[in-house]
Design an enzyme around this catalytic site. Structure first.
Site, PDB file in Angstrom:
ATOM      1  N   ASN A   7      30.740  74.291  36.652  1.00  0.00           N
ATOM      2  CA  ASN A   7      31.695  75.394  37.507  1.00  0.00           C
ATOM      3  C   ASN A   7      31.678  76.468  36.459  1.00  0.00           C
ATOM      4  O   ASN A   7      31.238  76.922  35.565  1.00  0.00           O
ATOM      5  CB  ASN A   7      32.903  74.971  36.499  1.00  0.00           C
ATOM      6  CG  ASN A   7      33.953  75.507  36.088  1.00  0.00           C
ATOM      7  OD1 ASN A   7      33.992  77.134  36.778  1.00  0.00           O
ATOM      8  ND2 ASN A   7      34.737  75.480  34.819  1.00  0.00           N
ATOM      9  N   ARG A 241      46.711  86.528  28.412  1.00  0.00           N
ATOM     10  CA  ARG A 241      47.478  87.478  29.190  1.00  0.00           C
ATOM     11  C   ARG A 241      49.119  87.461  29.190  1.00  0.00           C
ATOM     12  O   ARG A 241      49.559  86.846  28.630  1.00  0.00           O
ATOM     13  CB  ARG A 241      47.047  85.982  30.673  1.00  0.00           C
ATOM     14  CG  ARG A 241      45.812  86.007  31.280  1.00  0.00           C
ATOM     15  CD  ARG A 241      45.212  85.515  32.332  1.00  0.00           C
ATOM     16  NE  ARG A 241      44.240  85.587  32.550  1.00  0.00           N
ATOM     17  CZ  ARG A 241      43.876  84.035  33.035  1.00  0.00           C
ATOM     18  NH1 ARG A 241      44.273  83.319  32.676  1.00  0.00           N
ATOM     19  NH2 ARG A 241      42.570  84.492  33.493  1.00  0.00           N
TER      20      ARG A 241
END
Ligand code: ADP
Length: 401
Positions: A7, A241
């Protein structure tokens, strides 16, 4: 079959080598600060001492090389030769509209990953470097791309289309794509299996609540809507966020603070969310501790987060015209019973009843609603690495047939 799961993030590389015959992790680790000063590899072989290597890693290729060296190392390694790694599964962020499933990597797949650089500017280039590094180090070992966006490709047009001039969709492919797809796929599948739900008709909502957070609506195992959008910025309030806001806020802040659009987006991605509101932390454990010691903004941040999740669940119940199960997953969804309770407190109108005792269980798949609850509420620990390895095995086995 041993599968290496990679990843590659913008400046990190996480990996796990999984023996898929026993589903056991042979080794896992992370390279951090790739391309910046202070790069390091932390390698954790199962049953052995961990290895930390502080060494410059100018790019992801250098990181992959270090990971291979660690896996093969005499003292800290877990395999004797590269041949003992039979396949590699890569988490790839963005497959655009091109892939609705995992795929064996070839030149065409690499071209599409490159075509999607604009859509995933921080991750797709790193993903491609990771793929090419493996190709050069591992020769013909099959490599599989597992896209974060793929599971959401079954969304209907009415769910993925933004109400913008249609030409932007046609010219630039601007639409909702969604992310965390591997987790939503794995968790919805486990919820159907573990919750004994109808495979074809069940209506499941998956709340993936981690530092990044997203929610999806899944009918009969297929995604029909999800909260993240063209980028992971849309939807829920997250660690750093903002999630949904009025887009005009961007221009307003840019004008007031004399900043560029890029600067403001950086603020929305990295300095907002519960961190932005509280000023304390993006980590809910810190937030809880601060709220308990009387920090009002920490409590407010938690309340805003929970309220947004509850609103999304309500809207997905409407989108599916019902819901059979809600599955919580990821760091917060799996570990924070108070957050789950606060969210479910909004959902009494659905006939949801939580078991206070079950809601305390951790680290396993569990139904946390009572038998009288009209909707099953579950906690399903996500396992993206295992899901990627499962996909990889599926594709490689087809190859051998
Ligand atoms: P990501 O993978 O998106 O970085 P995670 O899924 O690891 O994020 O989730 C991180 C969040 O989960 C943090 O806000 C953290 O507070 C919460 N979390 C993780 N572990 C625990 C725990 N044991 N107890 C309570 N909260 C936890």
């Amino acid at each position: 079959m041993n599968v290496l799961v990679l990843n590659c993030g913008s400046s990190s590389l996480k990996y796990q080598l999984i023996d898929m015959n026993t589903r056991s992790v042979l080794a896992k680790g992370i390279c951090e600060k790739i391309g910046i000063e202070g790069s390091s590899l932390t390698h954790k072989p199962t049953g052995k001492e961990q290895l930390v290597v502080n060494q410059p890693m100018p790019d992801h290729k250098a990181a992959v090389k270090l990971v291979m060296d660690a896996l093969l190392d005499k003292k800290y390694g877990v395999v004797k030769s590269m041949n003992e790694i039979q396949a590699v599964g890569h988490r790839v962020l963005h497959g655009g509209k091109f892939y609705s499933g995992s795929i064996l990597i070839n030149d065409d797949v690499k071209r599409v990953i490159r075509e999607c650089f604009d859509l995933g500017p921080l991750h797709n280039p790193a993903n491609l470097i990771g793929i090419e590094a493996c190709e050069s180090l591992m020769g013909s070992t099959p490599q599989v791309a597992v896209f974060d966006t793929a599971f959401h490709q079954t969304m209907p047009e009415k769910a993925y289309l933004y109400a913008l001039p249609y030409e932007y969709y046609e010219k630039y492919a601007i639409r909702k794509y969604g992310f965390h797809g591997t987790s939503h796929w794995y968790v919805s599948g486990r919820a159907i299996e573990f919750g004994k739900l109808d495979k074809k008709k069940s209506k499941v909502i998956v709340a993936h609540l981690g530092n990044g957070a997203s929610i999806s609506a899944v009918v009969g195992g297929k995604c029909v809507d999800t909260s993240m959008g063209l980028t992971p910025l849309e939807g829920l309030v997250m660690g750093t966020r903002s999630g949904d806001i009025d887009p005009a806020v961007v221009q307003y802040i840019a004008n007031k603070e004399k900043r560029s659009v890029d600067d403001v987006l950086n603020i929305l991605n990295k300095k907002s969310g519960v961190l932005g509101i509280s000023g304390v932390s993006s980590d809910f454990r810190d937030l809880e501790a601060a709220a308990k010691s009387g920090n009002k903004l920490a409590q407010t941040a938690f309340d805003v987060f929970v309220y947004r999740v509850a609103k999304y669940i309500g809207s997905y119940v409407a989108a599916m015209n019902g819901v059979d199960a809600i599955a919580f997953t990821a760091g917060l969804g799996e570990n924070n019973g108070a957050a789950r309770k606060a969210i479910c407190d909004y959902l009494g109108y659905l006939g949801i009843k939580l078991s206070a005792k079950k809601n305390q269980i951790r680290g396993e798949e569990v139904v946390i609603s009572t038998p009288a609850s009209k909707v099953k509420v579950l906690v399903i620990p996500t396992n993206e690495e295992l899901a990627i390895a499962m996909e990889t095995v599926k594709i490689v086995k087809k190859l051998k047939k």
